[in-house]
Design an enzyme around this catalytic site. Structure first.
Site, PDB file in Angstrom:
ATOM      1  CE  LYS A 297      -4.081  -1.898   0.076  1.00  0.00           C
ATOM      2  NZ  LYS A 297      -5.054  -1.648   1.138  1.00  0.00           N
TER       3      LYS A 297
ATOM      4  CD  GLU B 120      -6.973  -3.870  16.869  1.00  0.00           C
ATOM      5  OE1 GLU B 120      -7.315  -2.885  16.193  1.00  0.00           O
ATOM      6  OE2 GLU B 120      -6.861  -5.011  16.392  1.00  0.00           O
TER       7      GLU B 120
ATOM      8  CD  GLN C 139      -2.949  -8.882   9.704  1.00  0.00           C
ATOM      9  OE1 GLN C 139      -4.052  -9.160  10.135  1.00  0.00           O
ATOM     10  NE2 GLN C 139      -2.564  -7.622   9.523  1.00  0.00           N
TER      11      GLN C 139
ATOM     12  CG  ASP D 178      -3.948  -6.454  14.223  1.00  0.00           C
ATOM     13  OD1 ASP D 178      -4.130  -5.257  14.459  1.00  0.00           O
ATOM     14  OD2 ASP D 178      -4.317  -7.015  13.165  1.00  0.00           O
TER      15      ASP D 178
ATOM     16  CG  ASP E 235      -1.673  -4.762   2.209  1.00  0.00           C
ATOM     17  OD1 ASP E 235      -2.896  -5.004   2.295  1.00  0.00           O
ATOM     18  OD2 ASP E 235      -1.102  -3.923   2.924  1.00  0.00           O
TER      19      ASP E 235
END
Length: 700
Positions: free
Chosen positions: A288, A448, A348, A419, A383
């Site tokens: 990105k 989170e 991820q 995350d 991404d």
């Protein structure tokens, strides 16, 4: 005859099937294995989902236990709490006290990190029942008549008591056993005297000794309740988040060494947890660009949450940030400044991550054979590849992910911000966090998880030490009050610890976009005083970055997630000194270091929010003006008795933010808050010094 035949038929069934029938569901009541357990234990607190998940506490806490314990008839019952660290061989105990209406309470201490367990046990207290009855009999004796008429029931009662003491002596040892036997003999001697009138022979010493050795043969023991004990930082912490890659000289990519240079100042400002977004290699495929552009320029650094490239994945450091030696030095430097480093663990992968080639089965494959990237239609995140928790090799995936935590824990990291854990399987977290804490029980995990309440709470039950909350979006008096009461009272507080963040790199919420300095000050005060755990996305908060990428968006313009940012930390307009005052006020006042004493107080002005926290004699009262434009005033209405003050007592209110001292008296005191000057009071309430104390102070 028909009825008799039916009864015989049921008996035959019981003989043939034994315990295979499921009691009432089959229309037949089965006998328990022991029918002489006459006491009922129920409603044990604290517990989470009937003991399915552990209650959470912190080292040094007293664990308050309550239960309903009762039995049939008029026999007295007694109860105790048995507790131990899970790896201990012996149980400790504390007696429960009867507080009325068959409710019992007690407390026990926890003095070590890790897994604990406790259970409530109740039994018929035959000795106490006898003691009470004997006292009634003796009190009901008629006055001596002088006729020589002998009381018969009291000598018989003495003999009954002697039998109970004999039994207790068998359970006792040493001198205790001899004393109990001796008193049993004394009761028999009294019974043999056949007096016209008796005095009560029991002493407090004998009662206490008999109570020490209860008859537990038919005791009822409740289910074992799990308990997890964390270190203090799980309950009280002040977080500061920044991107190491933006810590370098102007226009240059920062390093871990650059980040280390900022630590002493942050420590002086009272922060104790420094949180970094992912520090791993960043993917190049579909990287990105600035402001989340799908087209990246050659010098764009990409999102650190797009983890992995040919240089490695979750157990590597991006080369542009530095080396493992740099990282180790950073961890040590943080410790020297009284802080800890918290790492972001984001499960991820970028398309370049080594796992993609090595374990394609860990990802979702689309019908055309390509791997499914992350998306939230119509948004697409090309991404990032999410992991597939329904993979045929889920065991291998689980082991690899747990290994990431263990890798960084071995390098000295004990705090992890995770995350989006709500997008991973909850059974995985139940297993993974437990596995990590088996080796590192001092590990702390922040979830989170801005998600649905049940999912958020489900993650907390499965081991997350802290969680982000909805506070970020709660801005009205009613919203704040309702939500904070929910998460700081039972049953939620027994498993959930909120960590209040007024902003994050992903979230620039409502009032911060339009309220100016007053909004940032108000949200900082609320986060730091409503919550014992709080944090800020640092540079953006202290320098009041408030411009969204477009109207109505919560994304920042020029978001640091996609580019390097230059922050003028030396700005005279910085909120850092204000944050430092808040942080040091939190450190100096135990009342602000826990959430279970949070109380909201009535105040007539709907624009003012008034609440307090208390730890013993340490009392903090907070009054916040939620109107970001106009001064607001009102009279307080304080619970003087709860604060330990007389109804009309004089006391002082010392403002931790301004150092002003207000002489107050009684529950009703005037407050005026101008948001353009100082939108809140954070007041330490304490008794005013006497004249003599003032003179002594001057002399000193």
């Amino acid at each position: 005859m028909e009825i008799k035949a039916n009864a015989v038929g049921i008996g035959s069934i019981l003989q043939e099937t034994g315990d295979t029938l499921s009691s009432r569901s089959q229309g037949v009541a089965l006998k328990p294995s022991e029918g002489r357990n006459r006491v009922v234990v129920e409603g044990v607190k604290p517990q989470v989902e009937c003991g399915r998940f552990p209650v959470k506490r912190v080292v040094g806490d007293m664990v308050d236990v309550a239960a309903a314990v009762y039995g049939d008839g008029h026999d007295h019952v007694a109860a105790r709490v048995l507790y131990r660290k899970s790896d201990a061989s012996k149980w400790s105990e504390v007696r429960l006290k009867d507080v009325g209406n068959d409710l019992w309470q007690a407390s026990f201490p926890v003095d070590a990190i890790g897994s604990w367990e406790f259970k409530v046990q109740g039994w018929v207290d035959h000795f106490d029942t006898w003691r009470s009855d004997l006292a009634k009999r003796i009190a009901a004796q008629p006055a001596p008549t002088g006729t020589g008429e002998i009381s018969k029931d009291i000598p018989l009662a003495f003999l009954s008591g002697a039998l109970l003491l004999d039994a207790a002596s068998v359970r006792a040892e040493g001198d205790d056993a001899q004393q109990l036997k001796g008193f049993a003999s004394s009761l028999r001697w009294l019974a043999d005297k056949k007096l016209e009138r008796y005095d009560d022979p029991l002493t407090e010493e004998i009662v206490a000794l008999a109570d020490k050795y209860p008859d537990l043969e038919f005791a009822t023991t409740g289910e074992e309740m799990p308990l997890w004990v964390d270190r203090e930082r799980a309950r009280f912490s002040s977080w500061y988040e920044f991107f190491p890659r933006s810590a370098g000289p102007a226009g240059k990519h920062g390093t871990l060494r650059d980040a280390a240079k900022l630590l002493p100042e942050l420590g002086q400002m009272g922060f104790d947890v420094i949180y970094f977004p992912p520090i791993h290699p960043v993917g190049t495929a579909f990287r990105k660009g600035k402001n989340n552009s799908t087209e990246a320029a050659a010098d764009d650094v990409g999102s650190p949450w797009a983890i992995g490239n040919k240089q490695g994945g979750h157990t590597e450091i991006a080369p542009e940030l530095g080396t493992f030696a740099d990282f180790d030095s950073l961890v040590t430097a943080a410790q020297h400044s009284g802080m800890e480093i918290a790492l972001d663990i984001a499960f991820q992968c970028s398309p370049d991550h080594p796992w993609v080639k090595k374990h394609p089965e860990w990802f979702s494959i689309r019908p055309d054979g390509t791997i499914q990237y992350a998306e939230n239609p119509p948004k697409k995140y090309q991404d990032i590849y999410p992991l597939n928790f329904e993979s045929s090799d889920w065991q291998g995936l689980w082991n690899e992910l747990a290994g990431v935590f263990l890798f960084w824990a071995k390098r000295g990291v004990r705090i992890f911000r995770v995350d989006n854990p709500h997008t991973k399987a909850l059974p995985f977290w139940d297993w993974c966090l437990n596995r990590v804490q088996e080796q590192y029980p001092d590990a702390i995990f922040l979830a989170e998880a801005f998600t649905r309440p049940h999912v958020m709470y489900g993650l907390a039950k499965r081991g997350f030490s802290q969680s982000y909350t909805y506070f970020t979006w709660r801005e009205s008096k009613e919203e704040i009050t309702e939500y904070m009461i929910e998460i700081t009272t039972e049953p939620v507080r027994d498993f959930f610890r909120g960590n209040l963040w007024p902003n994050t790199p992903d979230i620039l919420p409502g009032s911060l976009k339009i309220g100016g300095r007053a909004a940032f000050a108000v949200r900082a005060v609320l986060a730091a005083t409503l919550g014992a755990n709080y944090g800020v996305y640092g540079p953006a908060f202290e320098l009041m970055d408030s411009i969204p990428v477009k109207p109505g968006s919560e994304e920042y313009l020029d978001s640091e997630k996609y580019q390097l940012r230059e922050w003028n930390r030396a700005s005279e307009d910085s909120l850092m000194p204000f944050l430092g005052k808040l942080n040091w006020g939190r450190r100096l006042h135990p009342a602000l270091q826990r959430d279970d004493t949070l109380r909201f107080h009535p105040i007539d002005n709907p624009k003012l929010l008034c609440y307090s926290k208390q730890a013993g004699t340490d009392i903090i009262l907070v009054v916040v003006n939620l109107d970001l434009e106009n001064p607001q005033s009102s009279m307080t209405d304080l619970p003087m008795a709860e604060f330990g003050f007389g109804q009309d007592e004089h006391f002082e209110a010392h403002d931790l933010l301004t150092d002003a001292v207000f002489p107050w008296s009684g529950p009703h005191n005037y407050v005026l808050l101008d948001p353009q000057q100082m939108p809140a009071h954070v007041l330490h309430l304490h008794r005013a010094p006497t004249e003599q104390e003032q003179q002594d102070g001057v002399t000193a």
